[in-house]
Design an enzyme around this catalytic site. Structure first.
Site, PDB file in Angstrom:
ATOM      1  N   LYS A  85      15.616   7.506  10.316  1.00  0.00           N
ATOM      2  CA  LYS A  85      15.644   8.141   8.992  1.00  0.00           C
ATOM      3  C   LYS A  85      16.950   8.898   8.745  1.00  0.00           C
ATOM      4  O   LYS A  85      17.424   8.987   7.604  1.00  0.00           O
ATOM      5  CB  LYS A  85      14.433   9.064   8.821  1.00  0.00           C
ATOM      6  N   SER A 108      13.236  10.614   5.319  1.00  0.00           N
ATOM      7  CA  SER A 108      12.081  11.473   5.641  1.00  0.00           C
ATOM      8  C   SER A 108      12.598  12.843   6.042  1.00  0.00           C
ATOM      9  O   SER A 108      13.736  12.968   6.535  1.00  0.00           O
ATOM     10  CB  SER A 108      11.297  10.874   6.814  1.00  0.00           C
ATOM     11  N   TYR A 121      11.973   7.483  15.100  1.00  0.00           N
ATOM     12  CA  TYR A 121      11.824   7.562  13.632  1.00  0.00           C
ATOM     13  C   TYR A 121      12.872   8.514  13.032  1.00  0.00           C
ATOM     14  O   TYR A 121      13.478   8.225  12.002  1.00  0.00           O
ATOM     15  CB  TYR A 121      10.407   8.047  13.349  1.00  0.00           C
ATOM     16  N   ARG A 151       0.855  -1.204   0.000  1.00  0.00           N
ATOM     17  CA  ARG A 151       0.000   0.000   0.000  1.00  0.00           C
ATOM     18  C   ARG A 151       0.888   1.250   0.000  1.00  0.00           C
ATOM     19  O   ARG A 151       2.108   1.166   0.056  1.00  0.00           O
ATOM     20  CB  ARG A 151      -0.912  -0.014   1.220  1.00  0.00           C
ATOM     21  N   VAL A 191      10.947  -7.591   6.885  1.00  0.00           N
ATOM     22  CA  VAL A 191      12.288  -7.191   6.429  1.00  0.00           C
ATOM     23  C   VAL A 191      13.327  -7.194   7.551  1.00  0.00           C
ATOM     24  O   VAL A 191      14.525  -7.141   7.276  1.00  0.00           O
ATOM     25  CB  VAL A 191      12.284  -5.810   5.723  1.00  0.00           C
TER      26      VAL A 191
HETATM   27  P1  NAP Z   1       2.324   2.879   5.045  1.00  0.00           P
HETATM   28  O1  NAP Z   1       1.135   3.303   4.262  1.00  0.00           O
HETATM   29  O2  NAP Z   1       2.193   2.680   6.516  1.00  0.00           O
HETATM   30  O3  NAP Z   1       2.929   1.564   4.366  1.00  0.00           O
HETATM   31  C1  NAP Z   1       4.046   0.915   4.911  1.00  0.00           C
HETATM   32  C2  NAP Z   1       4.053  -0.523   4.459  1.00  0.00           C
HETATM   33  O4  NAP Z   1       5.203  -1.163   5.047  1.00  0.00           O
HETATM   34  C3  NAP Z   1       2.810  -1.296   4.982  1.00  0.00           C
HETATM   35  O5  NAP Z   1       2.246  -2.068   3.944  1.00  0.00           O
HETATM   36  C4  NAP Z   1       3.388  -2.156   6.084  1.00  0.00           C
HETATM   37  O6  NAP Z   1       2.723  -3.397   6.272  1.00  0.00           O
HETATM   38  C5  NAP Z   1       4.791  -2.422   5.555  1.00  0.00           C
HETATM   39  N1  NAP Z   1       5.668  -2.894   6.614  1.00  0.00           N
HETATM   40  C6  NAP Z   1       5.739  -2.463   7.893  1.00  0.00           C
HETATM   41  N2  NAP Z   1       6.638  -3.169   8.588  1.00  0.00           N
HETATM   42  C7  NAP Z   1       7.157  -4.079   7.728  1.00  0.00           C
HETATM   43  C8  NAP Z   1       8.137  -5.106   7.847  1.00  0.00           C
HETATM   44  N3  NAP Z   1       8.765  -5.337   9.015  1.00  0.00           N
HETATM   45  N4  NAP Z   1       8.436  -5.869   6.764  1.00  0.00           N
HETATM   46  C9  NAP Z   1       7.787  -5.653   5.600  1.00  0.00           C
HETATM   47  N5  NAP Z   1       6.865  -4.691   5.411  1.00  0.00           N
HETATM   48  C10 NAP Z   1       6.545  -3.911   6.466  1.00  0.00           C
HETATM   49  O7  NAP Z   1       3.542   3.920   4.876  1.00  0.00           O
HETATM   50  P2  NAP Z   1       3.863   5.019   3.736  1.00  0.00           P
HETATM   51  O8  NAP Z   1       3.296   6.303   4.194  1.00  0.00           O
HETATM   52  O9  NAP Z   1       3.537   4.480   2.393  1.00  0.00           O
HETATM   53  O10 NAP Z   1       5.434   5.136   3.916  1.00  0.00           O
HETATM   54  C11 NAP Z   1       6.362   4.374   3.155  1.00  0.00           C
HETATM   55  C12 NAP Z   1       7.783   4.797   3.542  1.00  0.00           C
HETATM   56  O11 NAP Z   1       7.948   6.207   3.343  1.00  0.00           O
HETATM   57  C13 NAP Z   1       8.119   4.535   5.005  1.00  0.00           C
HETATM   58  O12 NAP Z   1       9.459   4.155   5.132  1.00  0.00           O
HETATM   59  C14 NAP Z   1       7.890   5.885   5.649  1.00  0.00           C
HETATM   60  O13 NAP Z   1       8.627   6.029   6.832  1.00  0.00           O
HETATM   61  C15 NAP Z   1       8.381   6.814   4.540  1.00  0.00           C
HETATM   62  N6  NAP Z   1       7.823   8.161   4.631  1.00  0.00           N
HETATM   63  C16 NAP Z   1       6.475   8.387   4.571  1.00  0.00           C
HETATM   64  C17 NAP Z   1       6.005   9.703   4.659  1.00  0.00           C
HETATM   65  C18 NAP Z   1       4.537  10.036   4.596  1.00  0.00           C
HETATM   66  O14 NAP Z   1       4.198  11.233   4.770  1.00  0.00           O
HETATM   67  N7  NAP Z   1       3.640   9.092   4.367  1.00  0.00           N
HETATM   68  C19 NAP Z   1       6.913  10.761   4.804  1.00  0.00           C
HETATM   69  C20 NAP Z   1       8.273  10.479   4.878  1.00  0.00           C
HETATM   70  C21 NAP Z   1       8.723   9.174   4.773  1.00  0.00           C
HETATM   71  P3  NAP Z   1       1.492  -3.518   7.304  1.00  0.00           P
HETATM   72  O15 NAP Z   1       0.380  -2.762   6.695  1.00  0.00           O
HETATM   73  O16 NAP Z   1       1.217  -4.983   7.374  1.00  0.00           O
HETATM   74  O17 NAP Z   1       1.976  -2.928   8.597  1.00  0.00           O
END
Ligand code: NAP
Length: 252
Positions: free
Chosen positions: A157, A141, A153, A15, A63
């Protein structure tokens, strides 16, 4: 224009940002392994890619699990071909002010982001160095610069930025680049969960964030996918060890 089809692995791709990155890399012509905790949850993204004429498989693994990561990467190599593009995107939040943050909150976040990226990269680099070509993109991030309630976090990061620069130094001579993307506010379940935790509707939370962003809007997963597409392209071979802030304005 695409000149070579590669095998790509995107973690946390069931997702959010990871899913958009996977769909984009498939659109770029690559075979893509959709890696996430739950293999079943990866299937809709595999189907989206296949419906568009692409190739993808679902791989369920944590992971941060050393043995699981090794088997998952071998499965990708067997079923899709040797992986030479890796996007370390899997992530979790366990936000709290420092005095309330538990040791478990700290360990889980460091484990998924840092240990997970380390294990995945160590497993995949063997294929990249053999191929003498590789592209690694780590999701950092803007929180790496410090963010209240995110000591765990932010540390993870910021750590990923140092990890990325070191990969660039060690792997450059094998034709492998490593870069980090540091997103600002991106509309996903992760930011929706943060809004819920602080008692705001997601729309209110997005509007408040957008008011502070120079381009006047919050980001989307496709904004990040576009940057990943560039950094993993054939033509980006002279860009390495960089942190690209994709945040609607200057950071860093
Ligand atoms: P998200 O919607 O929460 O999606 C994260 C995905 O990672 C989920 O499908 C989750 O699975 C999976 N996951 C969690 N732990 C895992 C593990 N141990 N092994 C394998 N998969 C795992 O997050 P997102 O917003 O798309 O963010 C993606 C990346 O971008 C992350 O690294 C986040 O820190 C970074 N980021 C996001 C933002 C933002 O504003 N959204 C900003 C800066 C950086 P489950 O659903 O089963 O938990």
């Amino acid at each position: 224009m695409l000149t070579t089809t590669r095998t790509a692995i995107v973690t946390g791709a069931a997702r959010g940002i990871g899913a958009a990155v996977a769909v984009r890399l498939a659109g770029d012509g690559h075979a893509v392994a959709i890696v996430d905790l739950d293999e079943t949850a990866c299937k809709p993204i595999v189907e989206t890619i296949e419906r568009a004429g692409g190739t993808a498989i679902a791989v369920g693994v944590d992971v941060s699990d050393e043995t699981g990561v090794q088997s998952a990467v071998e499965k990708v190599a067997d079923e899709l071909g040797q992986p030479t593009i890796l996007v370390n995107n899997a992530g979790v939040l366990r936000d709290n002010l420092l005095y309330k943050m538990t040791t478990d909150d700290w360990d889980v976040v460091l484990s998924v982001h840092l240990r997970g990226s380390f294990l995945m990269t160590r497993a995949v680099q063997a294929y990249m160095t053999t191929a003498r070509w590789g592209r690694i993109v780590n999701l950092s991030s803007t929180s790496a610069l410090g963010n209240r309630g995110q000591a765990n976090y932010a540390a993870a990061k910021a750590g990923l930025q140092g990890f990325t620069k070191t990969l660039a130094l060690e792997l450059g001579k094998f034709g492998v680049t490593a870069n980090a993307i540091a997103p600002g506010f991106i509309e996903t379940e992760m930011t929706a969960a943060t809004a819920a935790r602080i008692g705001m509707s997601f729309d209110e939370f997005k509007s408040a964030a957008a008011a502070e962003i120079p381009v006047g809007r919050t980001g989307t997963p496709d904004d990040i996918a576009h940057a990943v597409s560039f950094l993993t392209s054939e033509g980006a071979g002279f860009v390495s060890g960089q942190v690209l802030y994709v945040a609607g304005g200057p950071r860093g």
